[in-house]
Design an enzyme around this catalytic site. Structure first.
Site, PDB file in Angstrom:
ATOM      1  N   CYS A 162       5.948 109.516  61.838  1.00  0.00           N
ATOM      2  CA  CYS A 162       5.123 109.311  63.035  1.00  0.00           C
ATOM      3  C   CYS A 162       3.665 109.710  62.838  1.00  0.00           C
ATOM      4  O   CYS A 162       2.893 109.739  63.802  1.00  0.00           O
ATOM      5  CB  CYS A 162       5.733 109.992  64.261  1.00  0.00           C
ATOM      6  SG  CYS A 162       6.361 111.634  64.002  1.00  0.00           S
ATOM      7  N   HIS A 294       0.328 115.778  69.856  1.00  0.00           N
ATOM      8  CA  HIS A 294       1.506 115.038  69.383  1.00  0.00           C
ATOM      9  C   HIS A 294       2.590 115.102  70.454  1.00  0.00           C
ATOM     10  O   HIS A 294       3.194 114.084  70.780  1.00  0.00           O
ATOM     11  CB  HIS A 294       2.002 115.618  68.058  1.00  0.00           C
ATOM     12  CG  HIS A 294       3.074 114.807  67.410  1.00  0.00           C
ATOM     13  ND1 HIS A 294       2.907 113.469  67.123  1.00  0.00           N
ATOM     14  CD2 HIS A 294       4.330 115.134  67.004  1.00  0.00           C
ATOM     15  CE1 HIS A 294       4.017 113.004  66.558  1.00  0.00           C
ATOM     16  NE2 HIS A 294       4.890 113.991  66.487  1.00  0.00           N
ATOM     17  N   GLU A 305       3.252 123.247  68.108  1.00  0.00           N
ATOM     18  CA  GLU A 305       1.910 122.698  68.292  1.00  0.00           C
ATOM     19  C   GLU A 305       1.054 123.630  69.154  1.00  0.00           C
ATOM     20  O   GLU A 305      -0.143 123.803  68.886  1.00  0.00           O
ATOM     21  CB  GLU A 305       1.976 121.301  68.913  1.00  0.00           C
ATOM     22  CG  GLU A 305       0.637 120.599  68.944  1.00  0.00           C
ATOM     23  CD  GLU A 305       0.733 119.125  69.275  1.00  0.00           C
ATOM     24  OE1 GLU A 305      -0.310 118.440  69.171  1.00  0.00           O
ATOM     25  OE2 GLU A 305       1.830 118.640  69.639  1.00  0.00           O
ATOM     26  N   LYS A 325       2.854 110.836  75.578  1.00  0.00           N
ATOM     27  CA  LYS A 325       4.209 110.342  75.295  1.00  0.00           C
ATOM     28  C   LYS A 325       5.115 110.385  76.524  1.00  0.00           C
ATOM     29  O   LYS A 325       6.153 109.715  76.537  1.00  0.00           O
ATOM     30  CB  LYS A 325       4.836 111.136  74.145  1.00  0.00           C
ATOM     31  CG  LYS A 325       4.262 110.802  72.774  1.00  0.00           C
ATOM     32  CD  LYS A 325       5.027 111.505  71.664  1.00  0.00           C
ATOM     33  CE  LYS A 325       4.551 111.069  70.281  1.00  0.00           C
ATOM     34  NZ  LYS A 325       3.253 111.643  69.905  1.00  0.00           N
ATOM     35  N   HIS A 330       7.855 107.764  72.456  1.00  0.00           N
ATOM     36  CA  HIS A 330       7.464 108.047  71.070  1.00  0.00           C
ATOM     37  C   HIS A 330       7.662 106.785  70.239  1.00  0.00           C
ATOM     38  O   HIS A 330       8.786 106.411  69.917  1.00  0.00           O
ATOM     39  CB  HIS A 330       8.314 109.194  70.522  1.00  0.00           C
ATOM     40  CG  HIS A 330       7.797 109.763  69.227  1.00  0.00           C
ATOM     41  ND1 HIS A 330       6.886 109.118  68.430  1.00  0.00           N
ATOM     42  CD2 HIS A 330       8.070 110.934  68.584  1.00  0.00           C
ATOM     43  CE1 HIS A 330       6.626 109.851  67.363  1.00  0.00           C
ATOM     44  NE2 HIS A 330       7.327 110.962  67.441  1.00  0.00           N
ATOM     45  N   PHE A 389       7.874 114.238  60.945  1.00  0.00           N
ATOM     46  CA  PHE A 389       8.968 114.697  60.098  1.00  0.00           C
ATOM     47  C   PHE A 389       8.506 114.669  58.638  1.00  0.00           C
ATOM     48  O   PHE A 389       7.685 113.837  58.237  1.00  0.00           O
ATOM     49  CB  PHE A 389      10.185 113.783  60.238  1.00  0.00           C
ATOM     50  CG  PHE A 389      11.072 114.095  61.414  1.00  0.00           C
ATOM     51  CD1 PHE A 389      10.875 115.206  62.210  1.00  0.00           C
ATOM     52  CD2 PHE A 389      12.141 113.262  61.725  1.00  0.00           C
ATOM     53  CE1 PHE A 389      11.707 115.494  63.278  1.00  0.00           C
ATOM     54  CE2 PHE A 389      12.980 113.530  62.791  1.00  0.00           C
ATOM     55  CZ  PHE A 389      12.767 114.646  63.570  1.00  0.00           C
TER      56      PHE A 389
END
Length: 403
Positions: A162, A294, A305, A325, A330, A389
């Site tokens: 992502c 994010h 985060e 999001k 996402h 990831f």
């Protein structure tokens, strides 16, 4: 500012295909209203898996591409690129197409086509369609945008989960600074809502059964989505030579790797990417008026985060930080493009989009997340974060040329 206008990179066009709008105006209005579009996955009816889908085929209006030749992610990319090129004043053709590149992010290629062809092979006992390989290859979206636009410069896909489209935009900036292109069509695309992909994600136990609620006490995971976001970037000198008056600079790019866990995020890597982006832009934390986080709506990401942002800012208070999001879902390889466009439009409209679906604060995410309602405020500079990831981190910084 970089040395000389020739190396300053500007935004000249935006295009989007998303579950909440297939043009920039409707996308922006949905962000401001905190209005998502989440429902049961059409690929898995009755399974309780909730996603954000691009409904209907209106986004394909005017496209002559065939589903037999293109995966859904390539169709999204071409539609968004067409919008962005028209917005950039390039809808009737490209000047010096050999100097126009295409760099797109895509996490996993033609996942819908993979599912379709395995079903054809194992359930119907038929050979795969002869166009299967071109449809499923990860680079197909960039190739189709090149074919449809006529761009013959550098053409490739970045694939980094992502962070894919944030990497694509950042690399496009570097190509332009290095003089390897005059214009780059960049951003990202993803169409991951196939049955097999959704079952695999559901096995991780990180998908919401309700709504995506970034940074909120009641959050229970992410909501997968699909679509494409495209940004046309070019050198400022080239844009002005075409008669444009650019308003937004793509000012900074930072990236890093955690070298830690394949799925668990690490604050140190996030801090490194954000710090490098600030350095690249020639800015300090005090120059950032807004951050698009994010913010996936998972426990691990949101708290990590938050920690990273606090480390980055030190004693200085955080500016407003929101995750879009909650509205868009996402979109994996397209997420960074969605959020870069949201950040650019936040600067243009002097509005911070809200964190939607916010029910109550999480004490470990104790900052101003612009809960539920957009906020009018000057935004001379904004940062957009993508933390993927594999411990892959990227941060982009945009700023107003009037600041």
């Amino acid at each position: 500012m970089k040395a000389g206008d020739m190396t300053r990179i500007v935004v000249s066009g935006l295009g989007i295909v998303s579950p909440v709008g297939c043009d920039t105006d409707s996308f922006w209005q949905a962000l401001l209203a905190g209005r998502g579009s989440v429902g049961e996955a059409s690929a898995l009816p009755g399974k309780g898996i909730r996603v954000a889908e691009v409904l209907g085929e209106g986004f394909m209006a005017g496209l002559e591409l065939s589903r037999s030749a293109c995966d859904r992610n390539a169709l999204f990319a071409v539609a968004a690129a067409r919008q962005a090129l028209v917005a950039a004043g390039l809808g009737s053709g490209l000047p010096r197409p050999e100097r126009v590149g295409v760099i797109l992010g895509n996490s996993a290629g033609g996942q819908c086509s993979v599912d379709d062809q395995y079903s054809r092979l194992y359930h119907l006992n038929k050979r795969p369609h002869p166009m299967t390989v071109p449809k499923v290859m990860v680079s197909s979206s960039a190739s189709w945008v090149s074919i449809e636009s006529g761009a013959t410069g550098p053409c490739f896909v970045t694939s980094s989960a992502c962070a894919s489209s944030s990497h694509a935009i950042g690399i496009a900036m570097q190509f332009l600074r290095a003089g390897l292109a005059d214009i780059v069509i960049t951003g990202g695309t993803e169409a991951p809502l196939s049955a097999g992909t959704l079952i695999a994600w559901d096995a991780m136990k990180i998908m919401s059964r309700s709504l995506c609620r970034p940074f909120a006490a009641g959050r229970d995971g992410l909501v997968l989505s699909e679509g494409a976001g495209v940004v046309v970037l070019e050198t400022e000198a080239h844009a002005r030579s075409r008669g444009l008056e650019p308003a937004i600079e793509a000012a900074g790019f930072g990236f890093s790797a955690d070298a830690g866990d394949i799925v668990a995020p690490k604050a140190d890597g996030m801090v490194s990417a954000m710090s490098l982006a600030l350095t690249d832009a020639g800015l300090s934390t005090g120059d950032l008026a807004y951050i698009n986080a994010h913010g996936t709506g998972t426990r691990a990401n949101d708290r990590t985060e938050t920690l990273a942002l606090k480390r980055l800012f030190g004693e200085r208070p955080l500016p407003p930080v929101s995750s879009t999001k909650g509205v868009t879902g996402h979109a994996l390889g397209a997420a960074g493009a969605f959020e870069a466009i949201a950040s650019i439009m936040a600067i243009e409209n002097s509005m911070a989009p809200p964190t939607a679906n916010f029910d109550a604060p999480d004490p470990e995410c104790d900052f101003d997340c612009v809960p539920n309602q957009g906020r009018a405020m000057p935004i001379p500079a904004a940062m957009s974060n993508s933390f993927a990831f594999g411990g892959i981190n990227a941060a982009l910084i945009f700023r107003s040329l009037g600041s």
